[in-house]
Design a protein around this motif. Structure first.
Motif, short mmCIF file in Angstrom:
data_model
loop_
_atom_site.label_atom_id
_atom_site.label_comp_id
_atom_site.label_asym_id
_atom_site.label_seq_id
_atom_site.Cartn_x
_atom_site.Cartn_y
_atom_site.Cartn_z
N THR A 190 0.84 -1.20 0.00
CA THR A 190 0.00 0.00 0.00
C THR A 190 0.88 1.25 0.00
O THR A 190 2.11 1.17 0.13
N GLU A 241 1.18 3.43 2.34
CA GLU A 241 1.86 3.57 3.63
C GLU A 241 3.09 2.66 3.70
O GLU A 241 4.15 3.06 4.18
N GLU A 284 5.83 3.98 1.36
CA GLU A 284 6.45 5.19 1.92
C GLU A 284 7.45 4.82 3.01
O GLU A 284 8.53 5.40 3.11
N LEU A 285 7.09 3.82 3.85
CA LEU A 285 8.02 3.37 4.89
C LEU A 285 9.29 2.80 4.26
O LEU A 285 10.41 3.13 4.67
N ALA A 326 2.71 -1.46 9.64
CA ALA A 326 2.25 -0.67 8.49
C ALA A 326 1.34 -1.46 7.57
O ALA A 326 0.58 -0.87 6.78
N PRO A 377 -1.86 -3.17 6.33
CA PRO A 377 -3.27 -2.96 6.74
C PRO A 377 -3.88 -4.22 7.35
O PRO A 377 -3.53 -5.34 6.99
N THR A 414 0.20 -3.02 16.13
CA THR A 414 0.05 -1.57 16.36
C THR A 414 0.28 -1.20 17.82
O THR A 414 0.66 -0.06 18.12
#
Length: 500
Positions: free
Chosen positions: A239, A241, A244-245, A290, A292, A310
């Motif tokens: 995804t 996110e 990006e990580l 990260a 989902p 999380t």
């Protein structure tokens, strides 16, 4: 003039002996921890003495260094060995893996595989709700005859000790993410990162299943290679996110990551140290958080793992704790915030000693030269007792051939100060050598009163340039270690995100 070629045969002989001791220590690790520790210490002392001999060919090595440096190196190796043997006990680990994969011939194989590689060490424990597994192993030849076994032992001595760190997850299809070298070219030149990527590729364990290349978007594909057993899983897992990580975290720029069944893992060339175990597992936990929640529910039928991932506190202080000590813990926190790799105890000690050695060697000549050039150095009337025309060449063999220097002309004299007669040596213009008994004016360096310069000569400026060659790298190394700046490309990325 005659050439005096210094051939450092003892240096190469010492390195060969240190290599032999290191090889024997690796062999002894599985038989006697005490014998292995003694051999490691002897190897460190040998390479220290060999290095000091190399330096002594062209520099004056203080007598204290011949005793102090080997003792410091031996103490560091002994301390490192003591910590590496006991850190697993402090985390209450088990020796048998309850999940994950084992190494074999460059592949990650299931725990029930009939012929995995033997492990040198296995550590498994729970940390912040995650189950973690670390394995240290040595690569071995896939061939079974004695000839290849001997070569495999040689490869182990050359540095084939590797480690894998795994984090338990719900069972999912296989997926690998590997950074590419020269991914930032031509905008940025990153040779050190490319070297780490290449080095870690030697120990990279790939899933032992069929994988197909997967592409997602041009920017991500330019910097990472993705292979998956199921393209739908890769598409849903990568995804925005997650990408990006991977794109923005400096750890993922040099480490390969793999998913398969009940584990995420990464590998390194080098032993399984406490730093490596906690640093690598922290990044794997960040990646797991990260992903989902729908991914774990759809592909693993697990609704609980997302909350476990999380809830885990992956902040540097929370995950690493005070394991770095009073100095390294705040330092690595600062380096982490500025997108720099953390330093190990050995790395920090080596960097600091090298930097201080460069500064110690260069600060005296630099101070003397600056004082003379600015007129702050005291000037004395000295009576000449002798002079040397210089011109003798001194050569040292290097990888690029002989490197030679020529002695400068010098004047020897005495002067009286405070009722005490001092001897002094001053570099002099060869064409202006004074006769014995002549009184000359000499600028005395404040750092070492027996060194001086002819007033008005260029030698002070030349020596200043030479001293800066030592001082500048030493100061730069200290600055990059203790006060690192944020990389330029990271600054640009943060500025771009701030505008959005």
């Amino acid at each position: 003039m005659t050439d005096e070629l210094v051939v450092p045969g003892y240096f190469f002989g010492g390195c060969a002996l240190a290599f032999l001791l290191l090889w024997t220590a690796a062999w002894a690790e599985r038989r006697s921890a005490v014998l292995a520790a003694v051999l490691h210490v002897l190897s460190g002392i040998t390479v220290s003495l060999a290095t000091l001999y190399w330096f002594s060919a062209s520099l004056t090595v203080p007598p204290l260094a011949w005793y102090g440096v080997p003792l410091v190196v031996a103490a560091l190796l002994a301390w490192r060995g003591w910590r590496s043997q006991r850190w697993a006990k402090r985390v209450d680990s088990s020796d048998e893996p309850s999940f994950g994969f084992l190494p074999r011939q460059g592949l990650a194989v299931p725990r029930d595989h009939p012929d995995p590689w033997p492990s040198r060490a296995t550590v498994e424990f729970t940390h912040h709700g995650h189950r973690l597994l670390g394995i240290e192993y040595s690569t071995e030849s896939p061939y079974r005859d004695s000839n290849f076994r001997r070569k495999s032992k040689l490869a182990e001595a050359l540095g084939s000790i590797c480690s894998v760190v795994e984090l338990r997850i719900p069972s999912v299809p296989a997926l690998t993410i590997s950074p590419k070298t020269k991914a930032f070219a031509p905008e940025h030149f990153t040779p050190l990162e490319d070297m780490r990527i290449t080095r870690n590729q030697f120990s990279w364990l790939r899933p032992d299943t069929t994988l197909h290349e997967f592409e997602t978007d041009p920017e991500f594909d330019r910097r990472f290679s993705v292979y998956a057993s199921d393209p739908d899983f890769a598409r849903e897992m990568l995804t925005g996110e997650v990408r990006e990580l991977l794109l923005n975290d400096r750890w993922f720029r040099v480490h390969q990551v793999a998913f398969r069944e009940d584990a995420i893992w990464t590998t390194d060339t080098g032993g399984l140290t406490e730093d490596r175990m906690f640093d690598n597992s922290r990044k794997l936990a960040m990646l797991a958080a990260a992903v989902p929640s729908a991914m774990w529910e759809k592909w693993a039928n697990d609704r609980q793992f997302r909350s476990v991932a999380t809830r885990a506190d992956t902040r540097y202080d929370a995950w690493i704790g005070k394991r770095g000590g009073f100095l390294r813990t705040p330092l690595n926190r600062r380096r982490d915030a500025r997108d720099r790799q953390p330093v190990t105890s050995i790395s920090l000690t080596a960097r600091t000693l090298i930097a201080l050695a460069l500064i110690a060697v260069g600060i005296g000549p630099a101070g003397n030269s600056i004082a003379v050039l600015t007129g702050l150095a005291p000037q004395v009337q000295a009576t000449v007792t002798g002079a040397s025309g210089g011109g003798t060449r001194h050569c040292v063999s290097t990888t690029g051939g002989p490197s030679c220097t020529v002695d400068r002309a010098e004047v020897y004299g005495t002067y009286e100060q405070g009722g005490i007669i001092h001897e002094i040596t001053a570099e002099w213009n060869k064409n202006e050598l004074p006769a014995r008994g002549t009184v000359v004016e000499i600028a005395v360096g404040p750092f070492g009163g027996d060194l001086g310069y002819q007033v008005g000569s260029v030698f002070a400026a030349v020596d200043l340039l030479g001293a800066l060659i030592l001082l500048f790298p030493g100061l730069l190394l200290l600055k990059r270690t203790y006060l690192p700046s944020v990389p330029r490309r990271v600054k640009k990325r943060r500025e771009t995100l701030a505008k959005v």
